[in-house]
Write a protein that holds these residues in place. Structure first.
Motif, short mmCIF file in Angstrom:
data_model
loop_
_atom_site.label_atom_id
_atom_site.label_comp_id
_atom_site.label_asym_id
_atom_site.label_seq_id
_atom_site.Cartn_x
_atom_site.Cartn_y
_atom_site.Cartn_z
N ASP A 67 -9.39 1.54 -9.51
CA ASP A 67 -8.67 0.91 -8.39
C ASP A 67 -9.19 -0.53 -8.30
O ASP A 67 -10.27 -0.77 -7.79
CB ASP A 67 -8.94 1.70 -7.10
CG ASP A 67 -8.30 1.07 -5.87
OD1 ASP A 67 -7.49 0.13 -6.03
OD2 ASP A 67 -8.60 1.53 -4.75
N THR A 91 0.85 -1.21 0.00
CA THR A 91 0.00 0.00 0.00
C THR A 91 0.88 1.25 0.00
O THR A 91 0.62 2.21 -0.75
CB THR A 91 -0.93 0.01 1.24
OG1 THR A 91 -1.54 -1.25 1.39
CG2 THR A 91 -1.98 1.09 1.12
N GLY A 141 -9.24 -4.08 -6.82
CA GLY A 141 -8.85 -4.67 -5.53
C GLY A 141 -8.70 -3.57 -4.51
O GLY A 141 -7.68 -3.41 -3.86
N THR A 142 -9.78 -2.79 -4.34
CA THR A 142 -9.68 -1.55 -3.57
C THR A 142 -9.50 -1.76 -2.09
O THR A 142 -8.97 -0.91 -1.39
CB THR A 142 -10.92 -0.66 -3.87
OG1 THR A 142 -10.68 0.65 -3.40
CG2 THR A 142 -12.19 -1.22 -3.23
N ASP A 145 -14.41 -8.83 -3.06
CA ASP A 145 -14.86 -9.16 -1.71
C ASP A 145 -15.94 -8.16 -1.27
O ASP A 145 -15.65 -6.98 -1.06
CB ASP A 145 -13.66 -9.10 -0.77
CG ASP A 145 -14.03 -9.34 0.68
OD1 ASP A 145 -15.22 -9.59 0.95
OD2 ASP A 145 -13.14 -9.28 1.54
N ILE A 204 -2.95 -6.42 -5.98
CA ILE A 204 -3.43 -7.78 -5.71
C ILE A 204 -2.19 -8.70 -5.74
O ILE A 204 -1.14 -8.24 -5.33
CB ILE A 204 -4.59 -8.18 -6.65
CG1 ILE A 204 -4.26 -7.99 -8.12
CG2 ILE A 204 -5.81 -7.34 -6.36
CD1 ILE A 204 -5.39 -8.42 -9.08
N ALA A 257 -15.12 -6.06 1.78
CA ALA A 257 -14.19 -4.95 1.49
C ALA A 257 -14.94 -3.78 0.87
O ALA A 257 -14.70 -2.62 1.23
CB ALA A 257 -13.08 -5.44 0.55
C1 SAM Z 1 -3.81 -6.50 -0.83
S1 SAM Z 1 -5.47 -5.93 -0.84
C2 SAM Z 1 -5.21 -4.24 -1.41
C3 SAM Z 1 -6.10 -3.23 -0.74
C4 SAM Z 1 -5.78 -1.78 -1.06
N1 SAM Z 1 -5.98 -1.51 -2.49
C5 SAM Z 1 -4.35 -1.44 -0.67
O1 SAM Z 1 -3.56 -1.17 -1.57
O2 SAM Z 1 -4.04 -1.43 0.52
C6 SAM Z 1 -6.07 -6.76 -2.27
C7 SAM Z 1 -7.56 -6.63 -2.50
O3 SAM Z 1 -7.81 -7.08 -3.82
C8 SAM Z 1 -9.00 -7.85 -3.86
N2 SAM Z 1 -8.85 -8.69 -5.07
C9 SAM Z 1 -8.08 -9.78 -5.24
N3 SAM Z 1 -8.15 -10.21 -6.51
C10 SAM Z 1 -9.00 -9.37 -7.18
C11 SAM Z 1 -9.49 -9.30 -8.53
N4 SAM Z 1 -9.12 -10.19 -9.46
N5 SAM Z 1 -10.35 -8.31 -8.86
C12 SAM Z 1 -10.74 -7.41 -7.92
N6 SAM Z 1 -10.31 -7.43 -6.62
C13 SAM Z 1 -9.45 -8.40 -6.26
C14 SAM Z 1 -9.03 -8.54 -2.51
O4 SAM Z 1 -10.36 -8.89 -2.15
C15 SAM Z 1 -8.43 -7.47 -1.59
O5 SAM Z 1 -9.43 -6.65 -1.00
#
Ligand code: SAM
Length: 296
Positions: free
Chosen positions: A159, A138, A161-162, A185, A231, A188
């Motif tokens: 954004d 992050t 995977g927000t 999710d 992600i 989330a």
């Molecule tokens: C590591 S967290 C990042 C959260 C925030 N964006 C940050 O940078 O702190 C990854 C997020 O991506 C989501 N995610 C994983 N694969 C994804 C996909 N293919 N499409 C959308 N969201 C996804 C997960 O549910 C999770 O909330």
């Protein structure tokens, strides 16, 4: 009830286990983590937080599932630790200190008074979503986004995977750009929507619970001048063609959730889709990549 399964292994074993667990548990939304214990001794911990139903003592023991997916041998010692629902998360959040990354300071409501008037504040209550700003991925994305928008403000951003919406809020505040914040999710996305409201950026940030590139909202707004996705390396590589389809020519793409040993593979997958490498930032074991779609 969640159970944390963990093992201490070498860095290369931890990186490979982390990728495999991330891909395997992606649909389940189960967090996986890799932590340095002692770099000189090549000791790293890889962990996954898996659901055990209502009672961890009675619930299914997923130790062997963890071992098999992580590719750990029969001798690898696997720890198992039950975590009471949400209480530990609330306790962790209450202790979180403000984090400064680039021009941003990410903090909880309990630290609101400590933030200077000159600072670009992002107030986050991450709840069960990822993204308090404390993780190297992050912090890497925040720093990289700050650098990019100083040179070139995008007119549209995604954004992917927000999580807590920390990156979407940062973009809305810093670049005053309209952002679509999407996540697979639903928990989330609920947290993201609350954080967007608390930061007063609802007019700029739309949250989308359908998740990912397949969602109607994501397709409706495409193409994007900027896409940020924190992600995992495996899904990023698989999604590289979709990034190309959803990016304008010369679009900026910021990718994280990538361990140092995985960066070359991610770069190669995106190079094959016509993205050139601009910059890499490293925070601990994690890299953040800035790529740009070639004009032609
Ligand atoms: C590591 S967290 C990042 C959260 C925030 N964006 C940050 O940078 O702190 C990854 C997020 O991506 C989501 N995610 C994983 N694969 C994804 C996909 N293919 N499409 C959308 N969201 C996804 C997960 O549910 C999770 O909330």
């Amino acid at each position: 009830m969640q159970v944390r399964y963990f093992a201490t292994v070498s860095r290369s074993e931890a990186e490979s286990a982390y990728s495999r667990l991330g891909v395997a548990f992606e649909d389940e939304g189960a967090p996986v983590a890799i932590t340095e214990i002692d770099e000189a001794a090549d000791r790293w911990e890889v962990a996954a937080y898996l659901d055990a139903g209502d009672d961890a003592e009675e619930g299914a023991d997923r130790t062997e599932e963890f071992r098999n997916i992580a590719g750990l041998g029969p001798d690898a010692e696997i720890g198992r630790e039950a975590l009471p629902d949400q209480d530990w998360m609330a306790a962790v959040l209450a202790e979180l200190k403000p984090v400064r990354a680039g021009r941003f300071v990410v903090h909880g409501a309990h630290d609101r008074e400590k933030i200077g008037a000159h600072e670009l504040s992002i107030e986050i209550e991450a709840g069960l979503a990822f993204g308090t700003g404390h993780h190297g991925t992050t912090a890497g994305c925040l720093t990289m986004l700050g650098r990019i928008v100083r040179l070139r403000k995008p007119s549209s951003a995604l954004d992917l995977g927000t999580g807590s919406a920390v990156l979407a809020i940062a973009l809305a505040k810093l670049a005053r750009v309209d952002v679509l914040a999407t996540d697979v999710d639903p928990v989330a996305v609920a947290v993201a929507a609350a954080n967007v409201r608390a930061n007063g950026v609802s007019a700029r940030v739309e949250t989308d619970r359908a998740g990912g590139f397949a969602s109607t909202a994501v397709r409706r707004r495409a193409p994007y001048e900027l896409i940020v996705a924190n992600i995992l390396a495996g899904p990023l590589i698989a999604l590289a063609p979709a990034f190309r389809r959803h990016a304008t020519r010369r679009a900026d793409v910021v990718l994280s959730g990538i361990l140092t040993g995985q960066a070359a593979a991610v770069r190669a997958a995106f190079r094959a889709q016509g993205f050139v490498h601009v910059e890499t930032l490293t925070f601990g074991a994690w890299v953040t990549l800035h790529l740009r779609r070639a004009a032609a």
